[in-house]
Design a protein around this motif. Structure first.
Motif, PDB file in Angstrom:
ATOM      1  N   TYR A 125     -27.962   0.414 -14.196  1.00  0.00           N
ATOM      2  CA  TYR A 125     -29.045  -0.163 -14.358  1.00  0.00           C
ATOM      3  C   TYR A 125     -29.895  -0.783 -13.489  1.00  0.00           C
ATOM      4  CZ  TYR A 125     -27.327  -0.472 -19.326  1.00  0.00           C
ATOM      5  OH  TYR A 125     -26.747   0.027 -20.597  1.00  0.00           O
ATOM      6  N   ASN A 126     -29.020  -1.003 -12.366  1.00  0.00           N
ATOM      7  CA  ASN A 126     -29.398  -1.687 -10.878  1.00  0.00           C
ATOM      8  C   ASN A 126     -30.454  -0.578 -10.380  1.00  0.00           C
ATOM      9  OD1 ASN A 126     -29.310  -4.358 -10.498  1.00  0.00           O
ATOM     10  ND2 ASN A 126     -27.359  -4.083 -10.158  1.00  0.00           N
ATOM     11  N   ILE A 127     -29.670   0.627 -10.482  1.00  0.00           N
ATOM     12  CA  ILE A 127     -30.412   1.720  -9.663  1.00  0.00           C
ATOM     13  C   ILE A 127     -31.886   2.242 -10.324  1.00  0.00           C
ATOM     14  CG2 ILE A 127     -30.255   4.383  -9.168  1.00  0.00           C
ATOM     15  CD1 ILE A 127     -27.279   3.916  -8.425  1.00  0.00           C
ATOM     16  N   VAL A 128     -31.561   2.464 -11.730  1.00  0.00           N
ATOM     17  CA  VAL A 128     -32.655   2.842 -12.739  1.00  0.00           C
ATOM     18  C   VAL A 128     -33.778   1.809 -12.502  1.00  0.00           C
ATOM     19  CG1 VAL A 128     -33.434   3.480 -14.968  1.00  0.00           C
ATOM     20  CG2 VAL A 128     -31.418   4.604 -14.141  1.00  0.00           C
ATOM     21  N   GLN A 129     -33.356   0.489 -12.919  1.00  0.00           N
ATOM     22  CA  GLN A 129     -34.289  -0.674 -12.778  1.00  0.00           C
ATOM     23  C   GLN A 129     -34.853  -0.956 -11.546  1.00  0.00           C
ATOM     24  OE1 GLN A 129     -32.264  -2.838 -16.390  1.00  0.00           O
ATOM     25  NE2 GLN A 129     -34.027  -4.049 -15.575  1.00  0.00           N
ATOM     26  N   HIS A 130     -34.166  -0.892 -10.343  1.00  0.00           N
ATOM     27  CA  HIS A 130     -34.517  -1.485  -9.341  1.00  0.00           C
ATOM     28  C   HIS A 130     -34.871  -0.682  -8.165  1.00  0.00           C
ATOM     29  CE1 HIS A 130     -32.449  -5.153 -11.296  1.00  0.00           C
ATOM     30  NE2 HIS A 130     -33.726  -5.420 -11.646  1.00  0.00           N
ATOM     31  N   SER A 172     -34.972  12.039 -13.078  1.00  0.00           N
ATOM     32  CA  SER A 172     -33.770  11.150 -13.095  1.00  0.00           C
ATOM     33  C   SER A 172     -33.684  10.143 -14.182  1.00  0.00           C
ATOM     34  CB  SER A 172     -33.684  10.424 -11.521  1.00  0.00           C
ATOM     35  OG  SER A 172     -34.025  11.145 -10.488  1.00  0.00           O
ATOM     36  N   ILE A 173     -35.053   9.681 -14.295  1.00  0.00           N
ATOM     37  CA  ILE A 173     -34.923   8.645 -15.567  1.00  0.00           C
ATOM     38  C   ILE A 173     -34.434   9.379 -16.998  1.00  0.00           C
ATOM     39  CG2 ILE A 173     -36.408   7.220 -17.136  1.00  0.00           C
ATOM     40  CD1 ILE A 173     -37.805   6.385 -14.163  1.00  0.00           C
ATOM     41  N   SER A 174     -35.164  10.728 -17.073  1.00  0.00           N
ATOM     42  CA  SER A 174     -34.808  11.219 -18.302  1.00  0.00           C
ATOM     43  C   SER A 174     -33.209  11.516 -18.322  1.00  0.00           C
ATOM     44  CB  SER A 174     -35.799  12.476 -18.421  1.00  0.00           C
ATOM     45  OG  SER A 174     -35.331  13.639 -17.419  1.00  0.00           O
ATOM     46  N   VAL A 175     -32.644  11.977 -17.226  1.00  0.00           N
ATOM     47  CA  VAL A 175     -31.151  12.307 -17.270  1.00  0.00           C
ATOM     48  C   VAL A 175     -30.582  10.936 -17.620  1.00  0.00           C
ATOM     49  CG1 VAL A 175     -29.354  12.802 -15.879  1.00  0.00           C
ATOM     50  CG2 VAL A 175     -31.343  13.894 -15.596  1.00  0.00           C
ATOM     51  N   PHE A 176     -30.795   9.910 -16.940  1.00  0.00           N
ATOM     52  CA  PHE A 176     -30.395   8.541 -17.271  1.00  0.00           C
ATOM     53  C   PHE A 176     -30.483   8.077 -19.028  1.00  0.00           C
ATOM     54  CE2 PHE A 176     -31.460   4.077 -18.624  1.00  0.00           C
ATOM     55  CZ  PHE A 176     -30.340   3.562 -18.200  1.00  0.00           C
TER      56      PHE A 176
END
Lengths: 222, 331
Positions: A125-130, A172-176
């Motif tokens: 979440y930190n990587i995706v959000q921040h 990357s977001i779509s993979v997440f």
């Protein structure tokens, strides 16, 4: 099995989360449609895709800023802090997802009032959000106003590099999202996480907490 | 006296180094200088005495007074632009009547018929690669020719005094687009010039193009004729201008790997479909980036592989969980 319910996801948080999900999905779909545009097989008509993508991007930025402020200035921010011994906890959680989950072992870091995310959730979440989301937002806004982009970066077109960064971050977001959707089913039961995000109540299984205690006692004896 | 570096007579070598080679160099450079630099002849300089200025003077033949008049902007010639233009080597009377040498110009000069491209270039082997005949055919099919007939000629768009053949040059795309579009905007962006050609209200280009996202970027990076003209493979620049309703309006005609821009704006450089870094229509990226047309082959492959691997990973994980659950429940 003894269970107790805690109200972990207030209404505003659920609305924010679901709105984010809708916006992200719309951005991914329209993004793919534009990136792989084909006159013979249009997923979404190009001009419509552009409009939806732009509007969703602006709304997502507002939603992002709103939640970023909340993380900074309220106690919710504590869920994102990766404290001491994080790496060890991360390995324990990874081992659980790779092995323990198939052996019926209890969740090593079950959800409670103090801990909403397990270490893998925390770091992802930190990587995706921040990191990744801000990259998509900044590059997206830059492409909305392309005159702000540096024309030439070491011989390469600034717009091209910005767009590449945007596409890679978006991908990357779509993979997440794909993994995130799968992890809905990795709760106490297949539907329990989904239920929590709809009702706001999370079921805490007291046995889980006791199992973990017993397990850690066993490990220390060995 | 013959100078000898080593104390010996060098003969032919000496004359070669100090005599013939410098002469050859001098001759070469003087020829190349003549080729690249146009110069005004005295007659043309006289014309420019008035036509390069916003005002001119002449002597009234009846009263003998010197009269000052405003030079109409269309009759003003920028000497620097002209000398560097494609036809800059010509003197004024090569194309215009010698009667213009009389001051004030006699009334007959007002009815002068201008040359068109084909008057000089028609059937000319030297310029065969330009296919002027096809350009003429394409122009006659255009909305300009069909709506305005005789009132519209080559010079309506190509100002002969500044026209420069530069579409082959790579780089400075924005300048090339601006120069091209300036020709269209002379009428389509000027109420007065438009009114001279047609009795119709000038459409507001910002409104008629409001469907374009990032409108100003499109205007700066793409020529009007990339959407408003039908391409013809045998000529370098499309001359079959289409009516608005037949022009390109579908975004994907440019924003796709089969982008029509490769057959128009990037025609001269469109020798490659995918460049070394794996970008489709990579030549566009020297100066721009077109969403959908500049996708990258390697990134496409990598993204598909990653996606498939993630889905396979999820499927294996889910299956193993299902098997465990089944075994635990004693099925």
């Amino acid at each position: 099995m003894a269970t107790k319910k805690i109200y972990l996801y207030p209404l505003w948080l659920r609305i924010w989360h679901h709105m984010n999900a809708i916006l992200m999905l719309s951005l991914i779909l329209t993004g793919i449609s534009m990136q792989y545009s084909n006159p013979d097989y249009p997923l979404i008509r190009f001009d419509i895709a552009v409009s939806i993508h732009n509007i969703s991007g602006v709304l997502l930025t507002l939603s992002y800023i709103y939640f970023f402020v909340i993380i900074l200035f309220t106690s919710i921010g504590r869920y994102y802090v990766m404290g001491q011994g994080f790496f060890k906890s991360f390995l324990i959680q990874a081992r659980y997802y790779i092995l323990g989950i198939f052996r019926g072992e209890p969740h090593p870091f079950p959800v409670n009032e103090q801990r909403k995310f397990n270490p893998i959730q925390q770091i992802s979440y930190n990587i995706v959000q921040h990191a990744i989301t801000p990259i998509t937002l900044i590059t997206g806004w830059a492409m909305l106003y392309p005159e702000t982009i540096v024309l030439n970066v070491f011989g390469y077109s600034g717009i091209m590099l910005t767009s590449l960064l945007h596409v890679i971050a978006g991908f990357s977001i779509s993979v997440f999202l794909l993994i995130h959707l799968y992890f809905i089913t990795v709760g106490h039961t297949v539907a329990s996480n989904l239920k929590s995000m709809i009702t706001g109540y999370h079921e805490i299984h007291v046995d889980d907490e006791e199992d973990i205690k017993t397990n850690s006692d066993k490990k220390t004896k060995h | 006296m013959i100078f000898d570096f080593a104390g010996k007579k060098t003969g032919i070598k000496y004359y070669l180094i100090f005599g013939i080679l410098p002469l050859l160099f001098a001759a070469f450079f003087s020829v190349s200088a003549d080729k690249t630099e146009n110069q005004f002849d005295d007659e043309s300089l006289k014309c420019l005495g008035c036509h390069s200025s916003p005002r001119y003077e002449f002597k009234d033949t009846v009263t003998g007074d010197v009269v000052v008049r405003k030079m109409h902007s269309e009759l003003q010639i920028d000497p620097v632009e002209y000398i560097n233009a494609t036809h800059g080597a010509f003197k004024c009377t090569d194309c215009h009547s010698p009667d213009f040498n009389i001051h004030p110009h006699p009334a007959s000069t007002r009815f002068e018929i201008n040359y068109n491209c084909l008057d000089c270039h028609g059937g000319d082997d030297m310029y065969a690669s330009f296919n002027f005949e096809t350009i003429e055919e394409e122009f006659l099919k255009s909305t300009h020719a069909s709506h305005m007939g005789e009132g519209f000629s080559c010079w309506s768009c190509h100002n002969p005094h500044i026209y420069k053949l530069s579409d082959k040059e790579i780089g400075q795309l924005t300048n090339r687009v601006a120069r091209n579009n300036a020709a269209c905007l002379t009428c389509h962006g000027d109420v007065n010039n438009y009114a001279v050609l047609i009795e119709k209200e000038l459409p507001d280009l910002l409104i008629s193009h409001d469907f374009l996202p990032n409108q100003s970027l499109h205007f700066r990076k793409v020529r009007c004729l990339d959407c408003h003209a039908a391409n013809n493979d045998s000529i370098l620049v499309a001359h079959h201008l289409l009516p608005a309703e037949q022009s390109v309006r579908k975004c994907v005609e440019c924003h796709s790997t089969n982008s029509i821009l490769m057959a128009s704006l990037y025609k001269h450089q469109a020798y490659e479909r995918r460049n070394k870094l794996g970008f489709y229509n990579g030549v566009i990226m020297n100066e721009a980036y077109v969403i959908g047309a500049n996708r990258n082959y390697y990134l496409n492959v990598a993204s598909i592989v990653i996606f498939i691997m993630v889905i396979i990973g999820i499927a294996i994980h889910a299956t193993l969980r299902y098997i465990h659950r089944r075994n635990n429940n004693g099925y």
